[in-house]
Design an enzyme around this catalytic site. Sequence first.
Site, PDB file in Angstrom:
ATOM      1  CD  GLU A  92      -2.724   0.875   2.575  1.00  0.00           C
ATOM      2  OE1 GLU A  92      -3.626   0.030   2.594  1.00  0.00           O
ATOM      3  OE2 GLU A  92      -2.426   1.588   3.537  1.00  0.00           O
ATOM      4  CB  CYS A 105       2.785   7.369   3.329  1.00  0.00           C
ATOM      5  SG  CYS A 105       2.991   6.166   4.621  1.00  0.00           S
ATOM      6  CB  CYS A 112       5.159  -5.260   9.732  1.00  0.00           C
ATOM      7  SG  CYS A 112       6.318  -4.574  10.930  1.00  0.00           S
ATOM      8  CB  CYS A 116       2.940  -1.802  16.715  1.00  0.00           C
ATOM      9  SG  CYS A 116       4.699  -1.560  16.428  1.00  0.00           S
ATOM     10  CB  CYS A 119       0.170  -1.499  13.533  1.00  0.00           C
ATOM     11  SG  CYS A 119       0.649  -1.605  11.820  1.00  0.00           S
ATOM     12  CB  CYS A 333      -1.051   1.396   9.153  1.00  0.00           C
ATOM     13  SG  CYS A 333       0.358   0.474   8.646  1.00  0.00           S
TER      14      CYS A 333
HETATM   15  S1  SF4 Z   1       3.484   0.218  13.271  1.00  0.00           S
HETATM   16 FE1  SF4 Z   1       2.886  -1.602  12.113  1.00  0.00          FE
HETATM   17  S2  SF4 Z   1       4.157  -1.550  10.288  1.00  0.00           S
HETATM   18 FE2  SF4 Z   1       5.119  -0.169  11.791  1.00  0.00          FE
HETATM   19  S3  SF4 Z   1       6.599  -1.454  12.904  1.00  0.00           S
HETATM   20 FE3  SF4 Z   1       4.678  -1.530  14.071  1.00  0.00          FE
HETATM   21  S4  SF4 Z   1       3.620  -3.362  13.295  1.00  0.00           S
HETATM   22 FE4  SF4 Z   1       5.215  -2.834  11.815  1.00  0.00          FE
END
Ligand code: SF4
Length: 343
Positions: A92, A105, A112, A116, A119, A333
Amino acid sequence: MIPSAYDLAPDSWAERLAEWGEKPFRAAQLVQWLYAPTASFAAMSNLPASLRDRLSAEFLDLDGTAKVEDEGMADVGTRKLLLRLHDGQCVETVVIPSRERRTVCVSSQVGCAFHCAFCASGAMGFTRNLSRGEIVAQALRAEIAIGRRPDNVVFMGIGEPFANYDEVVAAVRTLNAPNGLGIGARRITISTCGVVPGIQRLAGEGLQAELSVSLHAPTDAQRSELMPVNRRWPLEQLIATCAEYTRQTDRIVTFEYTLVRDFNDSPADARALVRLLRGLKCRVNLIPLNPTEHFPGQTPPLSTLRGFQAFLQDAHVNTTLRVSRGGGMDAACGQLRLRRLHG
Ligand code: SF4
């Protein structure tokens, strides 16, 4: 795997074309076409047909590096491109307009591994790293979509840039190169969740790019709850590394701090944050939480946001309160990709 022409540094074409027996001036012509940007090798009308054929045989089609598969719109004009890569994976890319500037962006990985809590990308898990070319192609796709060269590029899309360090730094060099996209290094921001070795390496690169660190909490207990990366590199180590980065580069670090109601938005949190950042050359971006289905937190009331900001400013911490630009549907995100995967 067939490489993308964007995987090569703009300056390396001279050597490659010399190996192919081409005249020296062809490299500059080709590079000009590549970052014009141009949709195909066939369109490079001042290159001999034999060279165009060889490029087509050895590299992916130019729009095959990252093809626009879907386009979404958030309520404030933020455009989101879902791009299909040559192996069928998707990433994306988001274009964020402001009054004078277009910020793109970009993603640095498919998925990932950092998980987090807030996210959607973390919830999807990690698939693979993006190549230099796949990162650069995102900015070029965005340029075609909006009809002008992006002014800023931020590595705040899917993935942790420092978990794909070499390709990300290589992509920054192409984005910045005068014969690449020519975007000023200070208009390129690498955003990390706090990968300490990446910050240390970046300090020695001699790049003028901006560094942004997702902080989101002032104590280890709170931060580890939101960001598992904090268990690996806790705050003391992270902040000491940032201090060393500012010393080595003479640049400031921007800290992103998402305010979550009754979690990290109290006067005690503001005090702890001021203590943590004391003496550091930095700026804090306060971001009201954008609630998503993946995270149960709420946005603090405006009075709390303003009070938190005022406390930091009174303590001489350079602070901005960022207006959310992705508040609409599909805005968080990774959500556009999630919808495609599940829908
Ligand atoms: S915010 Fe999302 S994309 Fe960024 S490091 Fe944390 S889990 Fe990964």
